[in-house]
Design a protein around this motif. Structure first.
Motif, PDB file in Angstrom:
ATOM      1  N   ALA A  94       0.829  -1.205   0.000  1.00  0.00           N
ATOM      2  CA  ALA A  94       0.000   0.000   0.000  1.00  0.00           C
ATOM      3  C   ALA A  94       0.865   1.256   0.000  1.00  0.00           C
ATOM      4  O   ALA A  94       0.525   2.265  -0.639  1.00  0.00           O
ATOM      5  N   ALA A  95       1.999   1.207   0.708  1.00  0.00           N
ATOM      6  CA  ALA A  95       2.907   2.355   0.733  1.00  0.00           C
ATOM      7  C   ALA A  95       3.495   2.605  -0.647  1.00  0.00           C
ATOM      8  O   ALA A  95       3.652   3.755  -1.070  1.00  0.00           O
ATOM      9  N   CYS A  96       3.829   1.535  -1.360  1.00  0.00           N
ATOM     10  CA  CYS A  96       4.319   1.683  -2.738  1.00  0.00           C
ATOM     11  C   CYS A  96       3.251   2.310  -3.623  1.00  0.00           C
ATOM     12  O   CYS A  96       3.527   3.252  -4.382  1.00  0.00           O
ATOM     13  N   THR A  97       2.041   1.803  -3.529  1.00  0.00           N
ATOM     14  CA  THR A  97       0.944   2.314  -4.349  1.00  0.00           C
ATOM     15  C   THR A  97       0.701   3.791  -4.064  1.00  0.00           C
ATOM     16  O   THR A  97       0.516   4.600  -4.987  1.00  0.00           O
ATOM     17  N   ALA A  98       0.711   4.150  -2.789  1.00  0.00           N
ATOM     18  CA  ALA A  98       0.492   5.550  -2.413  1.00  0.00           C
ATOM     19  C   ALA A  98       1.594   6.451  -2.955  1.00  0.00           C
ATOM     20  O   ALA A  98       1.353   7.628  -3.249  1.00  0.00           O
ATOM     21  N   ALA A  99       2.796   5.892  -3.115  1.00  0.00           N
ATOM     22  CA  ALA A  99       3.927   6.666  -3.630  1.00  0.00           C
ATOM     23  C   ALA A  99       3.996   6.655  -5.155  1.00  0.00           C
ATOM     24  O   ALA A  99       4.909   7.252  -5.736  1.00  0.00           O
ATOM     25  N   GLY A 100       3.043   5.981  -5.787  1.00  0.00           N
ATOM     26  CA  GLY A 100       3.048   5.909  -7.245  1.00  0.00           C
ATOM     27  C   GLY A 100       4.110   4.987  -7.798  1.00  0.00           C
ATOM     28  O   GLY A 100       4.556   5.142  -8.939  1.00  0.00           O
ATOM     29  N   VAL A 101       4.508   3.988  -7.002  1.00  0.00           N
ATOM     30  CA  VAL A 101       5.552   3.043  -7.400  1.00  0.00           C
ATOM     31  C   VAL A 101       4.914   1.679  -7.666  1.00  0.00           C
ATOM     32  O   VAL A 101       4.204   1.129  -6.808  1.00  0.00           O
ATOM     33  N   GLU A 102       5.169   1.131  -8.850  1.00  0.00           N
ATOM     34  CA  GLU A 102       4.607  -0.155  -9.251  1.00  0.00           C
ATOM     35  C   GLU A 102       5.559  -1.295  -8.906  1.00  0.00           C
ATOM     36  O   GLU A 102       6.778  -1.114  -8.860  1.00  0.00           O
ATOM     37  N   VAL A 103       4.978  -2.464  -8.671  1.00  0.00           N
ATOM     38  CA  VAL A 103       5.747  -3.675  -8.408  1.00  0.00           C
ATOM     39  C   VAL A 103       5.656  -4.550  -9.649  1.00  0.00           C
ATOM     40  O   VAL A 103       4.566  -5.007 -10.031  1.00  0.00           O
ATOM     41  N   SER A 104       6.777  -4.785 -10.296  1.00  0.00           N
ATOM     42  CA  SER A 104       6.784  -5.506 -11.570  1.00  0.00           C
ATOM     43  C   SER A 104       6.340  -6.960 -11.389  1.00  0.00           C
ATOM     44  O   SER A 104       6.537  -7.565 -10.335  1.00  0.00           O
ATOM     45  N   PHE A 105       5.777  -7.507 -12.458  1.00  0.00           N
ATOM     46  CA  PHE A 105       5.361  -8.905 -12.476  1.00  0.00           C
ATOM     47  C   PHE A 105       5.683  -9.489 -13.843  1.00  0.00           C
ATOM     48  O   PHE A 105       5.856  -8.767 -14.838  1.00  0.00           O
ATOM     49  N   ASP A 106       5.771 -10.798 -13.921  1.00  0.00           N
ATOM     50  CA  ASP A 106       6.088 -11.464 -15.177  1.00  0.00           C
ATOM     51  C   ASP A 106       5.009 -11.176 -16.211  1.00  0.00           C
ATOM     52  O   ASP A 106       3.806 -11.307 -15.937  1.00  0.00           O
ATOM     53  N   GLY A 107       5.447 -10.788 -17.407  1.00  0.00           N
ATOM     54  CA  GLY A 107       4.519 -10.478 -18.483  1.00  0.00           C
ATOM     55  C   GLY A 107       4.138  -9.028 -18.610  1.00  0.00           C
ATOM     56  O   GLY A 107       3.467  -8.650 -19.574  1.00  0.00           O
ATOM     57  N   LEU A 108       4.549  -8.193 -17.673  1.00  0.00           N
ATOM     58  CA  LEU A 108       4.253  -6.763 -17.738  1.00  0.00           C
ATOM     59  C   LEU A 108       4.873  -6.155 -18.997  1.00  0.00           C
ATOM     60  O   LEU A 108       6.046  -6.388 -19.307  1.00  0.00           O
ATOM     61  N   GLU A 109       4.106  -5.364 -19.735  1.00  0.00           N
ATOM     62  CA  GLU A 109       4.595  -4.701 -20.938  1.00  0.00           C
ATOM     63  C   GLU A 109       4.570  -3.189 -20.752  1.00  0.00           C
ATOM     64  O   GLU A 109       3.575  -2.637 -20.258  1.00  0.00           O
ATOM     65  N   ILE A 110       5.656  -2.537 -21.149  1.00  0.00           N
ATOM     66  CA  ILE A 110       5.777  -1.099 -21.014  1.00  0.00           C
ATOM     67  C   ILE A 110       6.072  -0.513 -22.380  1.00  0.00           C
ATOM     68  O   ILE A 110       7.056  -0.880 -23.041  1.00  0.00           O
ATOM     69  N   GLU A 111       5.249   0.417 -22.839  1.00  0.00           N
ATOM     70  CA  GLU A 111       5.473   1.077 -24.119  1.00  0.00           C
ATOM     71  C   GLU A 111       6.572   2.120 -23.986  1.00  0.00           C
ATOM     72  O   GLU A 111       6.608   2.883 -23.026  1.00  0.00           O
ATOM     73  N   LEU A 112       7.440   2.155 -24.969  1.00  0.00           N
ATOM     74  CA  LEU A 112       8.488   3.166 -25.011  1.00  0.00           C
ATOM     75  C   LEU A 112       8.300   4.055 -26.234  1.00  0.00           C
ATOM     76  O   LEU A 112       7.831   3.592 -27.261  1.00  0.00           O
TER      77      LEU A 112
END
Length: 304
Positions: free
Chosen positions: A286-304
């Motif tokens: 919850a502290a990560c979420t409140a700080a706007g920080v994501e927790v990576s997981f397998d299969g996550l895709e990020i557009e560049l």
């Protein structure tokens, strides 16, 4: 262009094969809020052409789970155009063995100290010489740009990091520049940048400049607290002693990430099985979420 997370966990994966901590036991039991993760590696590219960044021991499972890496164009084929290493650690290099069936030498980018690790301390590259062989390219960690043939539109810069080299490294007790590096990936079509550093114990001026100028920052998420492993009774060493900046506390990763521009996407990767942020219902998550920080997981895709 995309970055795809193949594996988001630290060494041992999640659950770790021999660990019966609350979280590993919970994921085996199917407890809600706990998601399995393989060991840390990513790919960067687009279409059928990709750069593999770190080759985890789980690479075959990761390839099988990733449609863009399937051998779809010939009898023997791969979407992996080259491999880029951030360090010589077991959890980032053992997967090189699994790529030995190539019909041509494996294109590999790494620094000279990492090459030392993989030819002296843990001679993976020598073993591969008896199979496909290795076409090694030198990475110079001075921020100068380079490209990987076969992965169009991608520009890469390597920056030196302070983090412990592998236990078998000839530099284990006397770090040298290039033992560990972070990478700045740039999409040359639109200028978007992603900074990637799965092992990071200290943020110096060079690293902070790269983080501040990136659109996406994906950094070390190994431990929540510095004494996490000690308190659980599974290690005698603090996180910083083995080369990982914890997320919490004064000077921790969350404090640094909070200083980045509001538009920066912030993610943690290389997450140890003991880290409570893996539990989606935990106060630490919850502290990560409140700080706007994501927790990576397998299969996550990020557009560049």
């Amino acid at each position: 262009m995309k970055l795809i997370v193949l594996g988001a966990a630290a060494g041992g994966g999640f659950p770790q094969w021999n660990c019966n901590c609350r979280q590993c036991a919970g994921v085996r039991a199917g407890q809600p809020g706990l998601r399995r993760r393989t060991q840390s590696s990513v790919i960067v590219g687009e279409g059928a052409d990709w750069l593999l960044v770190n080759a985890s021991p789980d690479i075959l499972q990761q390839i099988q789970a990733t449609p863009v890496l399937q051998p779809g164009r010939a009898l023997r084929d791969t979407g992996i155009r080259g491999v880029l290493l951030a360090d010589g650690q077991i959890d980032h290099t053992t997967g090189l063995f699994m790529l030995r069936e190539r019909g041509s030498p494996l294109p590999l980018w790494c620094t000279d100290p990492v090459h030392d690790d993989l030819t002296q301390g843990n001679p993976i590259l020598g073993v591969l010489g008896h199979f496909c062989g290795v076409d090694r390219h030198t990475v110079t960690p001075d921020g100068s740009p380079f490209e990987v043939p076969g992965v169009p539109g991608l520009r890469v810069r390597a920056l030196p990091l302070w983090s412990k080299p592998a236990p078998f490294s000839p530099h284990r007790e006397h770090n040298v520049v290039g033992d560990n590096v972070g990478y700045l990936f740039e999409n040359t079509a639109n200028g978007r940048k992603l900074f990637y550093a799965p092992g990071l114990a200290e943020i110096d001026a060079t690293v902070w400049e790269a983080m501040s100028g990136a659109d996406v920052v994906m950094v070390d998420g190994t431990f929540w607290t510095d004494d996490e492993m000690v308190r659980l009774g599974v290690s005698r060493k603090l996180g910083r002693e083995i080369g990982h900046l914890p997320q919490s506390g004064a000077g921790g990763m969350l404090e640094w990430l909070a200083k980045l521009p509001a538009a920066t996407r912030k993610l943690l990767i290389h997450i140890n099985n003991t880290n409570p942020i893996l539990d989606e219902h935990s106060p630490e998550r919850a502290a990560c979420t409140a700080a706007g920080v994501e927790v990576s997981f397998d299969g996550l895709e990020i557009e560049l």
